[in-house]
Scaffold this motif. Structure first.
Motif, PDB file in Angstrom:
ATOM      1  N   ILE B  17       0.837  -1.201   0.000  1.00  0.00           N
ATOM      2  CA  ILE B  17       0.000   0.000   0.000  1.00  0.00           C
ATOM      3  C   ILE B  17       0.868   1.246   0.000  1.00  0.00           C
ATOM      4  N   GLU B  18       1.946   1.211   0.776  1.00  0.00           N
ATOM      5  CA  GLU B  18       2.833   2.373   0.813  1.00  0.00           C
ATOM      6  C   GLU B  18       3.456   2.625  -0.558  1.00  0.00           C
ATOM      7  N   ALA B  24      -1.369   8.125   0.606  1.00  0.00           N
ATOM      8  CA  ALA B  24      -2.332   7.678   1.606  1.00  0.00           C
ATOM      9  C   ALA B  24      -1.648   7.254   2.896  1.00  0.00           C
ATOM     10  N   VAL B  25      -0.355   6.995   2.828  1.00  0.00           N
ATOM     11  CA  VAL B  25       0.376   6.496   3.993  1.00  0.00           C
ATOM     12  C   VAL B  25       1.321   7.580   4.482  1.00  0.00           C
ATOM     13  N   ALA B  33       1.486   1.194  10.435  1.00  0.00           N
ATOM     14  CA  ALA B  33       1.446   2.315   9.496  1.00  0.00           C
ATOM     15  C   ALA B  33       0.459   3.364   9.973  1.00  0.00           C
ATOM     16  N   LEU B  34       0.778   4.605   9.648  1.00  0.00           N
ATOM     17  CA  LEU B  34      -0.145   5.720   9.883  1.00  0.00           C
ATOM     18  C   LEU B  34      -0.745   6.091   8.539  1.00  0.00           C
ATOM     19  N   PHE B  35      -2.033   5.831   8.385  1.00  0.00           N
ATOM     20  CA  PHE B  35      -2.705   6.234   7.157  1.00  0.00           C
ATOM     21  C   PHE B  35      -3.215   7.657   7.324  1.00  0.00           C
ATOM     22  N   GLU B  36      -3.296   8.383   6.237  1.00  0.00           N
ATOM     23  CA  GLU B  36      -3.953   9.684   6.281  1.00  0.00           C
ATOM     24  C   GLU B  36      -5.431   9.466   6.608  1.00  0.00           C
ATOM     25  N   PHE B  43     -11.082   3.518   3.354  1.00  0.00           N
ATOM     26  CA  PHE B  43     -11.380   2.530   2.321  1.00  0.00           C
ATOM     27  C   PHE B  43     -10.299   1.449   2.303  1.00  0.00           C
ATOM     28  N   LEU B  44      -9.034   1.886   2.305  1.00  0.00           N
ATOM     29  CA  LEU B  44      -7.926   0.924   2.282  1.00  0.00           C
ATOM     30  C   LEU B  44      -7.923   0.067   3.552  1.00  0.00           C
TER      31      LEU B  44
END
Lengths: 280, 117
Positions: B17-18, B24-25, B33-36, B43-44
């Motif tokens: 994903i990153e 988004a990450v 992980a820190l997602f936005e 959604f992710l």
């Protein structure tokens, strides 16, 4: 177990099947699927093994991970490594971990709903309370508003009780989920150690069996300089794959879709394996 | 939005994903992980959880405000102990001489519950 190909009324059997000019409309992918699917009767044979992941289909333009392929070939002749006991132990330990799925979506949804209800009812109580005050200050009759206030206050009390229950239920589920996460982490940690040992085992196998690969490749038509290790291999992937097939022991047929050979028997003898020839 | 992996496939998924959605990450530290906190981040995260169930943990983080969430005695304990004269004094001793909270009772008192927003 006899190997039998049975497609559209055409039957061929044995360890060297030439399906090239049979016009059966088969491609290598069909054969692979048929091999893996025990209910697919087009091809009956023993099950494919790990070596097939690397050289199950040999065709022009293929790629091969030589390091992993040599290790798989070594395993197919029952090669062992000093890591095997630990690999077995870690595999068992990992498989023994029981993970329970704690379903929390419903509890979260309920908590969100009831929190919203409480919020809404608090606002309504405040609003109606204000209306009551206003009416009193204007010397108007507050009775209807007061009655409504009492109703809504009762609803609010009930909603707050529901919310406390929802929070408690959520807390309990959270604790159960935390316990399961500990187990998942443990499983992950064992998985990491297991992969680490497997990698070490593969390196050990490659070190001890690359000479077999070098020997096998001498018998394969095609130009290749194997070097002293997989990373030093200089040549095409098909030649390497053929050498892997020759050094490995397989029971299910390998699909050979290259133009280097005249007949299936020739290939089967060269690779010392059951083969099925298709058009390249 | 904090996303924590509890299995190897999920850890790998966070790496992927990153790579695929770097915007988004915000940060990734191995398996965390820190997602936005955008709808796309949700959604992710929800897709990850739908596919991997309990191997994915999703938390909402807020910056820590010690003035809102921490009793004054605890704040005082932290700053006074940091400023102590003798670096070898253990906190337990330091606290008992100064009417500051002891470690055991601090461990017993929660700042907030896990279900509160």
């Amino acid at each position: 177990m006899d190997i039998v190909l049975n497609v559209a009324g055409t039957v061929r059997r044995g360890r060297a099947i030439d399906a090239r000019s049979l016009d059966l409309g088969l491609d290598p992918q069909d054969i692979v699927e048929s091999l893996r699917d025990t209910e697919d009767d087009r091809l009956r044979s023993p099950d494919p093994g790990p070596v097939h992941d690397h050289v199950g289909v040999i065709q022009e333009g293929m790629s091969i991970s030589l390091h992993a392929a040599v290790a798989a070939a070594a395993r197919s002749v029952d090669a062992e490594t000093p890591y095997d006991a630990e690999i077995e132990r870690l595999t068992e330990e990992r498989a023994a971990i029981e993970i329970e799925s704690v379903s929390m979506a419903e509890a979260r949804s309920e908590l969100a709903d009831v929190t919203e209800d409480v919020q809404r009812l608090r606002e309504e109580v405040a609003r109606i309370g204000g209306a009551v005050e206003t009416r009193r200050s204007m010397d108007a009759d507050p009775t209807t508003a007061e009655a409504r206030l009492e109703e809504v206050a009762a609803e609010l009390a009930e909603a707050e009780t529901r919310r406390i229950a929802a929070e408690q239920r959520y807390e309990r589920l959270q604790q159960r989920a935390a316990v399961q996460r500990d187990r998942r982490d443990r499983r992950m940690e064992l998985g990491d150690r297991l992969e680490n040992r497997r990698r070490a085992a593969r390196s050990y196998l490659v070190e001890h069996h690359y000479p077999s690969f070098r020997q096998a490749i001498e018998a394969i038509p095609g130009r290749a300089r194997p070097g002293d290790r997989p990373s030093a291999f200089d040549g095409d992937a098909v030649t390497a794959a053929l050498a892997i097939a020759r050094m490995a022991e397989v029971e299910a047929p390998l699909v050979i879709a290259v133009d280097r050979f005249s007949g299936a028997e020739q290939v089967a003898d060269l690779l010392e394996s059951p083969v099925m020839l298709l058009d390249g | 939005m904090l996303v924590i992996a509890h299995s190897r496939p999920v850890r790998q998924a966070l790496r992927n994903i990153e790579d695929i959605h770097p915007d988004a990450v915000r940060r990734r530290y191995g398996r965390v992980a820190l997602f936005e906190p955008t709808e796309f981040g949700a959604f992710l995260a929800l897709r990850l959880r739908a596919e991997h169930d309990g191997d994915v943990q999703v938390c909402r983080t807020v910056p820590f405000n010690e003035f809102r969430d921490v009793p004054e005695s605890v704040r005082r304990a932290a700053s006074e102990y940091t400023d102590r004269e003798d670096p070898h004094t253990p906190y337990r001793t330091f606290a008992s001489n100064r009417d500051l909270p002891d470690p055991e009772s601090m461990q017993d008192r929660d700042l907030w519950t896990s279900s509160s927003t």
